[in-house]
Design a protein around this motif. Structure first.
Motif, mmCIF file in Angstrom:
data_model
loop_
_atom_site.group_PDB
_atom_site.id
_atom_site.type_symbol
_atom_site.label_atom_id
_atom_site.label_comp_id
_atom_site.label_asym_id
_atom_site.label_seq_id
_atom_site.Cartn_x
_atom_site.Cartn_y
_atom_site.Cartn_z
ATOM 1 N N VAL A 242 95.807 66.774 78.646
ATOM 2 C CA VAL A 242 95.158 68.080 78.249
ATOM 3 C C VAL A 242 96.124 68.746 76.913
ATOM 4 O O VAL A 242 97.095 68.909 76.956
ATOM 5 N N LEU A 243 95.483 68.621 75.744
ATOM 6 C CA LEU A 243 96.346 69.193 74.737
ATOM 7 C C LEU A 243 95.590 70.775 74.669
ATOM 8 O O LEU A 243 94.589 71.036 74.355
ATOM 9 N N LEU A 244 96.800 71.685 74.473
ATOM 10 C CA LEU A 244 96.776 73.074 74.402
ATOM 11 C C LEU A 244 97.207 73.227 72.933
ATOM 12 O O LEU A 244 98.243 73.024 72.636
ATOM 13 N N ARG A 245 96.274 73.763 72.234
ATOM 14 C CA ARG A 245 96.521 74.164 70.798
ATOM 15 C C ARG A 245 96.572 75.807 70.603
ATOM 16 O O ARG A 245 95.382 76.534 70.675
ATOM 17 N N ILE A 246 97.742 76.245 70.829
ATOM 18 C CA ILE A 246 97.916 77.624 70.816
ATOM 19 C C ILE A 246 98.488 78.282 69.529
ATOM 20 O O ILE A 246 99.342 77.680 68.769
ATOM 21 N N ILE A 247 97.745 79.131 69.266
ATOM 22 C CA ILE A 247 97.908 80.157 68.104
ATOM 23 C C ILE A 247 98.225 81.526 68.089
ATOM 24 O O ILE A 247 97.319 81.978 68.913
ATOM 25 N N ASN A 248 99.092 82.089 67.530
ATOM 26 C CA ASN A 248 99.470 83.661 67.464
ATOM 27 C C ASN A 248 98.886 84.244 66.663
ATOM 28 O O ASN A 248 99.626 84.144 65.324
ATOM 29 N N ALA A 249 97.734 85.002 66.509
ATOM 30 C CA ALA A 249 97.182 85.464 65.625
ATOM 31 C C ALA A 249 97.490 87.063 65.444
ATOM 32 O O ALA A 249 97.112 87.760 64.789
ATOM 33 N N GLY A 250 98.393 87.405 66.663
ATOM 34 C CA GLY A 250 98.528 88.976 66.509
ATOM 35 C C GLY A 250 100.108 89.133 66.083
ATOM 36 O O GLY A 250 100.322 88.451 65.326
ATOM 37 N N PHE A 251 100.383 90.406 65.948
ATOM 38 C CA PHE A 251 101.702 91.017 65.566
ATOM 39 C C PHE A 251 102.904 90.925 66.172
ATOM 40 O O PHE A 251 104.076 90.768 65.857
ATOM 41 N N GLN A 252 102.799 90.731 67.735
ATOM 42 C CA GLN A 252 103.799 90.528 68.683
ATOM 43 C C GLN A 252 104.046 89.120 68.963
ATOM 44 O O GLN A 252 103.492 88.303 68.841
ATOM 45 N N ASN A 253 105.570 88.898 69.333
ATOM 46 C CA ASN A 253 105.518 87.755 70.127
ATOM 47 C C ASN A 253 105.164 87.506 71.370
ATOM 48 O O ASN A 253 104.976 88.629 72.070
ATOM 49 N N HIS A 254 104.864 86.250 71.636
ATOM 50 C CA HIS A 254 104.374 86.180 73.039
ATOM 51 C C HIS A 254 104.840 84.786 73.646
ATOM 52 O O HIS A 254 104.972 83.785 73.011
ATOM 53 N N THR A 255 105.386 85.115 74.919
ATOM 54 C CA THR A 255 106.095 83.828 75.517
ATOM 55 C C THR A 255 105.029 83.389 76.640
ATOM 56 O O THR A 255 104.794 84.298 77.547
ATOM 57 N N PHE A 256 104.519 82.087 76.108
ATOM 58 C CA PHE A 256 103.116 82.009 76.917
ATOM 59 C C PHE A 256 103.765 80.786 78.278
ATOM 60 O O PHE A 256 104.104 79.761 78.050
ATOM 61 N N TYR A 257 103.606 81.203 79.581
ATOM 62 C CA TYR A 257 103.892 80.308 80.575
ATOM 63 C C TYR A 257 102.816 79.339 80.881
ATOM 64 O O TYR A 257 101.795 79.825 81.111
#
Length: 334
Positions: A242-257
């Motif tokens: 499974v290829l997860l292509r994760i992009i943070n388009a927001g202003f905050q940092n996000h720790t993705f579990y």
């Protein structure tokens, strides 16, 4: 080489949240006429020429000037084009109200001024396109989308690059692909923002956190939400990559579990970590993405079940202070 064309315009729409709706600004396909969040997905292959037309650059339907920038793309050419005969052959016929029309026909009908952005897709990866005018306000209001550039041969069985994100030898082969765009929403800001009026971003205080424009439990809804057409529920079988292509388009940092999985990071900011001479890929059970950062992760589930993927910040898992909600979705392994 092929020409990939897209005609976009910005408009005001209604964003669906689990407990209410709020106004937002979004890019939409001109022929479909509805803004969406994120904006329409643009897909290309290395070597393709991308031509993106933005309708009515001066005063758009959001009521203020607008432009688009393409972080990570080189040699982007920009020019304004008045309505009338178009110098390019139509990229593809489009359908509206049951009849086929071309871009030229549409411009003749609308008599609009458009801005053309053109560039060549030179390397595979995932990229944002977003407002370049007052981005502190317009991006937060929803004016962003995703471009996916794939290696040549990715869709040709037997080709070395078949079903890879970055080509042969990059350890990026996959069976299932999912794009997850992370962001946050200040519903008070969305209700208060007025066109051409300054908004004090020091007041910015998100109360919803979203994946692909949706907040849990809408993230796992199977039905279509017109303003947020991209759900984030993931389905796969045991042993599939499974290829997860994760992009943070927001202003905050996000720790993705990653739901208990150990995922292998194969690319960061569209730079593959494995080459012929070096393998810098590594495993993580969670990843932290700064604003604008992009990461490609390969998961290979070995046990059936349902697993939650979510932001480890507790207050990012609420909808207006109500748990559960926010930046959470699910992967179902069969």
């Amino acid at each position: 080489m092929a020409i990939v064309g897209r005609i976009l315009q910005a408009a005001v729409g209604s964003l669906s949240l689990p407990d209410k709706s709020i106004p937002f600004w979004g890019f939409g396909d001109v022929f479909l006429g509805k803004p969406q969040n994120p904006g329409p997905l643009i897909q290309a292959t290395v070597g393709d020429q991308l031509i993106i037309w933005l309708m009515r650059n001066f005063i758009t339907s959001i009521g203020e000037p607008l432009s688009i920038i393409f972080p990570g793309q080189e040699n982007v050419m920009v020019r304004k084009i008045p309505w009338g005969p178009f110098i390019y052959e139509p990229v593809q016929p489009q359908y509206r109200s049951g009849k086929m029309i071309s871009l030229t026909n549409y411009l003749d009908e609308k008599q609009d001024i458009i801005v053309e952005y053109s560039f060549t897709a030179t390397k595979p990866g995932i990229y944002l396109y977003e407002s370049g005018t007052n981005p502190e306000k317009q991006v937060q209001m929803g004016l962003y989308g995703v471009i996916v550039v794939r290696p040549q041969g990715f869709n040709i069985p037997g080709h070395p690059n078949y079903m890879t994100a970055y080509g042969a030898g990059t350890n990026s082969g996959y069976d299932v692909e999912k794009i997850l765009v992370l962001s946050e929403i200040d519903s008070i800001m969305h209700n208060d923002v007025l066109p051409n009026v300054y908004y004090d971003m020091l007041k910015f205080k998100p109360d919803y956190w979203v994946i692909n424009g949706r907040s849990y439990p809408d993230t796992i809804r199977g039905d279509n939400i017109s303003s947020q057409p991209y759900g984030s529920q993931i389905n796969c079988r045991v042993g599939q990559r499974v290829l997860l292509r994760i992009i943070n388009a927001g202003f905050q940092n996000h720790t993705f579990y990653l739901g208990g999985f150990a995922g292998r990071i194969v690319a960061e900011d569209s730079f593959p970590l494995k080459t012929r001479s070096l393998d810098a890929t590594y495993e993580k059970t969670g990843v932290t993405l700064g604003s604008g950062q992009r990461i490609d992760i390969i998961l290979t589930p070995t046990t059936p079940g349902e697993y939650c993927l979510y932001d480890r910040e507790y207050h990012h898992l609420v909808n207006k202070d109500q748990f559960p909600g926010g930046m959470m979705t699910r992967i179902t392994v069969m």
